[in-house]
Scaffold this active site. Structure first.
Site, short mmCIF file in Angstrom:
data_model
loop_
_atom_site.label_atom_id
_atom_site.label_comp_id
_atom_site.label_asym_id
_atom_site.label_seq_id
_atom_site.Cartn_x
_atom_site.Cartn_y
_atom_site.Cartn_z
N ASP A 26 -1.54 -1.01 6.02
CA ASP A 26 -1.83 -0.55 7.38
C ASP A 26 -3.29 -0.25 7.64
O ASP A 26 -3.66 0.10 8.76
CB ASP A 26 -1.02 0.73 7.67
N ASP A 59 0.87 -1.18 0.00
CA ASP A 59 0.00 0.00 0.00
C ASP A 59 0.90 1.23 0.00
O ASP A 59 2.10 1.14 0.28
CB ASP A 59 -0.88 -0.04 1.25
N ASP A 91 -6.69 -2.82 3.27
CA ASP A 91 -5.60 -3.71 2.89
C ASP A 91 -5.79 -5.14 3.41
O ASP A 91 -4.97 -6.01 3.11
CB ASP A 91 -4.26 -3.18 3.41
#
Length: 803
Positions: free
Chosen positions: A767, A381, A771
């Protein structure tokens, strides 16, 4: 399918729906032994050891004591079973504490204490400040006069910021004492695990209301495991209980991941077993031939002249036991011990301890440690992972005027401060959108200062920046907003909120100015969704690139601002507004209310109605927010790339910003050493042509030292995965680096699955809650305990404090 929940009438529904007893246990006392043994013997290696152990029980063929195999085998299985039993017992104790917790409910018009497990659908449940919500409730009353309460949902979605919940409009004004006698029905869907959506209708029975339908959304609910904060009391009706709550539907024991070493050992075990069968067959035939022709002649062998019917099997089985040392049982003991010890070393590693947050590294899954050295692709990410997710308002463009120099901050720009002080209409409207068009909750600290709570770091940065520019959001109640503008208090009535969705990529609010009675639509969102909603003249200018008209000049300036800020690696949002006529709003409001009341395709219907009013917007300007890189990210990525590990960045951000971040952190190489190829298109033919062009370039440059990467957005990615999957799979094999922009959580998981289908070992790191699907799908999932919460860290195999 839907259910009808009758308020304050649990007796009629006691048999229809389950009670509130929750169970996270994997086993019961009766099924523990067979279920655990079944799980352990699902691996071929364990089946092989069991076969050898059983053969050694036959004294006629075994050359060794059976205890030499049965002892280690029973010990290994007993240790594994004990661990599983201990984990399940802890789950039982956790369930027991939750089930036996005392809560307040209304029985026969009287509040009384009962255990949480005895709550039934239809019960009225009362909560006090800091109480945990025991089941899924539809909020009916609150201590706040406006019907608002605040909840903390960190246990549900990992987000620590407070969220606002409000009672349905039908319950407004109902007296505290009358809540005990409330009667009605909630028409809601069958249980599901979508914590972001709840489409229901509420109908109260006379004398409370005249049977009108009132829409109920997720904003009117209190979900299990949330905590009531900053609210003296709240009351709600139980609609989902026990394992039928949204959290209960999301629970489950994660499937064990088979590592590359385990898979290899299982394959090798199978191959060795086949080899043993061949060897045993050859030696068995030779042994039986020798026995028939030579052994019976030797007096010392003492073979009987006639043996039992199974005599032909004795010699082959003896050879099988002799060959069983090819696969030593000690390999399983050694592997389990080494994996557990390696996982503890990760937990103890001080260099992986984040000093700033005090978060250590933690290995949740102790069975896949060896896979860390076999990773071929890392999918990461961007926001909060490569960057800090600490948003800072840096620059803006208002009415075609740029504020904030290349090295300076817009908040310290004297020209902007002068415009605010002079009350420039463009600047004041721009700041008003920043302060009002959001989901931020202002609260007062013990020192009297205003503290903003928000689900989005971007929104919090915008509201704080507006406050520093003397447009302070002071108070937000159910339908009243108070803004302190240059020292004067302004009040606005909040009429409607058009919430942000990943499809619309924008958010709007409809407000009424108490000072002049005007109705205003305020909008903020991504440039690609705001510009098409601009007024006709603006849209035509944007398309025709006219140069003389002032409006055309401004739209071109805003477009250039978005491009310029994106090249600097800043996150951009466009702000716009429009004044609504009373008749137009009244007609639209009826359609919006109807869309909110539908139980079928509510989200799609709401988006359609929102589009009816989000048009002819006057664009006010562009904001630019900075998100710093994490410390050491460029060096880390460069080292991993030198080790031969490929990187893919999967982000929901815009293309320009993602490319700039990729260049900043050594993710992609600039020209001439590197080459960046774009894949875009709005239909299948365009995407296919671009994909074939990129593929051709990749094939040509495969043998060259040039570093080639490709960039694709979410729309083109959806088409590629659906209609051009074979070509895109080839591209994934050829490409070492990729940037995927504007992707959804499900698309992130699809990309992980695509790389796994190409036999690559994948590691996903993120995080946020968006995700989680990617992390769970990957061979190794790493979660960061960041500002977006702990949801990713809890779902991951390994959790760390920062990238």
């Amino acid at each position: 399918m839907k259910r009808y929940v009758y308020i304050n009438d649990d007796e009629s529904m006691r048999e229809l729906f389950c009670d509130n007893r929750i169970s996270n246990r994997k086993y019961t006392v009766l099924n523990f032994l067979p279920k655990n043994l079944w799980e352990q013997f699902s691996r071929f290696m364990n089946q092989y050891f069991l076969l050898i152990a059983c053969l050694q029980l036959w004294s006629l063929i075994t050359p060794v004591n059976p205890a030499s195999t049965w002892g280690p085998l029973i010990f290994i299985f007993a240790v594994s079973a004990t661990k599983e039993a201990w984990d399940d017992y802890n789950r039982f104790l956790s369930d027991k504490n939750a089930n036996e917790k005392e809560v307040w409910v209304v029985k026969d018009g009287i509040r009384k204490h009962i255990q949480a497990q005895d709550i039934h659908v239809g019960n009225l449940v009362w909560l006090r400040e800091n109480d945990e919500v025991p089941c899924d409730l539809v909020l009916l009353g609150s201590s706040d006069p406006q019907g608002i309460c605040y909840v903390e949902t960190s246990a549900l979605d990992g987000e620590t910021d407070l969220k606002t919940r409000v009672i349905p409009s039908a319950c407004t004004g109902i007296d505290f004492e009358l809540l005990h006698k409330l009667k009605g029905v909630v028409e809601c869907p069958n249980p599901d695990k979508d914590i972001m959506r709840f489409d229901a209708n509420l109908r109260l029975f006379p004398p409370f209301i005249d049977n009108d339908l009132c829409p109920v959304t997720i904003k009117n609910t209190l979900l299990q495991s949330c905590y009531l904060r900053n609210t003296e009391w709240a009351c709600g009706v139980a609609v989902y209980t026990g394992n039928e709550t949204k959290l209960g539907m999301s629970r489950g024991i994660p499937e064990p991941k088979l590592t590359a070493v385990d898979a290899m050992i299982d394959k090798l075990t199978g191959a060795i077993f086949v080899f043993q069968i061949v060897v045993v067959t050859v030696l068995g035939v030779a042994g039986n031939v020798w026995k028939d022709f030579e052994a019976r002649k030797q007096w010392y062998v003492l073979y009987p002249l006639e043996g039992p019917w199974y005599e032909l099997l004795i010699i082959p089985l003896r050879f099988e036991l002799l060959c069983s040392i090819m696969i030593p049982i000690s390999i399983k003991v050694s592997l389990d011990l080494v994996k557990s010890l390696y996982a503890k070393f990760i937990d103890w590693d001080l260099e992986m301890f984040d000093q700033e947050t005090g978060v250590p590294s933690h290995a949740t899954n102790t069975a896949i440690s060896e896979d860390l050295g076999q990773v071929e692709y890392i999918l990461t990410d961007k926001t909060g992972t490569l960057t800090e997710n600490k948003m800072v308002f840096k620059k803006c463009c208002i009415g075609g005027v740029f504020y904030g120099s290349e090295s300076g901050d817009a908040l310290q720009d004297a020209e902007l401060l002068d415009a605010v002080a002079c009350g420039s209409s463009d600047v004041i409207r721009f700041l008003m959108v920043m302060a009002i068009c959001n989901t931020v909750i202002p609260t007062k600290s013990k020192t009297g200062d205003i503290v903003y709570q928000s689900q989005s770091q971007d929104e919090e940065a915008l509201v704080q920046a507006a406050a520093l520019l003397h447009m302070v959001l002071v108070n937000k109640s159910a339908n009243v907003l108070e803004i302190l503008c240059n020292g004067s208090l302004r009040q606005y009535e909040l009429l409607d909120v058009l919430e942000f969705t990943s499809d619309r990529k924008r958010m709007s609010v409809v407000i009424r100015d108490h000072q002049n009675g005007k109705i205003i639509l305020l909008t903020k969102g991504a440039d690609e969704t705001i510009f098409p909603c601009a007024s006709t003249a603006w849209s035509n200018c944007h398309l025709l690139k006219a140069s003389l008209d002032l409006n055309c000049q401004q739209i071109r300036t805003f477009t250039e601002a978005v491009e310029h800020y994106a090249q600097l690696g800043l996150r951009t949002l466009c702000l716009a507004w429009r004044e609504l006529k009373e008749d137009e709003y009244r007609e639209w409001s009826l359609m919006f209310k109807e869309a909110n009341s539908t139980l079928v395709d509510r989200e799609w219907r709401i988006a359609e109605v929102c589009q009816m009013i989000e048009h002819d917007l006057e664009i006010l300007g562009v904001t630019a927010i900075e998100d710093h890189l994490q410390d050491g990210v460029p060096e880390t990525i460069e080292t991993l790339r030198k080790a031969g590990i490929n990187f893919w960045m999967l982000t929901g951000d815009k293309q320009r910003t993602a490319i700039q971040i990729g260049l900043s952190c050594n993710f992609i190489c600039p020209e001439p050493k590197g080459q960046l190829l774009l894949i875009d298109g709005k239909n299948v033919d365009e995407v296919r042509r671009n994909l074939e062009r990129v593929l051709l370039t990749m094939r040509i440059t495969t043998a060259e030292p040039k570093d080639v990467a490709f960039v694709i957005d979410g729309w083109a990615l959806e088409i590629a995965l659906t209609h051009c999957k074979r070509a895109f799979s080839e591209l994934a094999i050829l490409s070492r680096t990729a940037i995927c922009c504007r992707v959804t959580p499900s698309q992130k998981a699809q990309l992980v699955q695509l790389l796994k289908s190409c036999d690559y070992r994948t590691l996903a790191i993120g995080d946020g809650g968006n995700d989680v699907m990617m992390i769970q799908q990957a061979d190794i999932g790493v979660g960061i305990s960041g500002r977006e919460g702990l949801q990713a860290a809890r779902a991951a195999d390994y959790s760390i404090g920062r990238f």
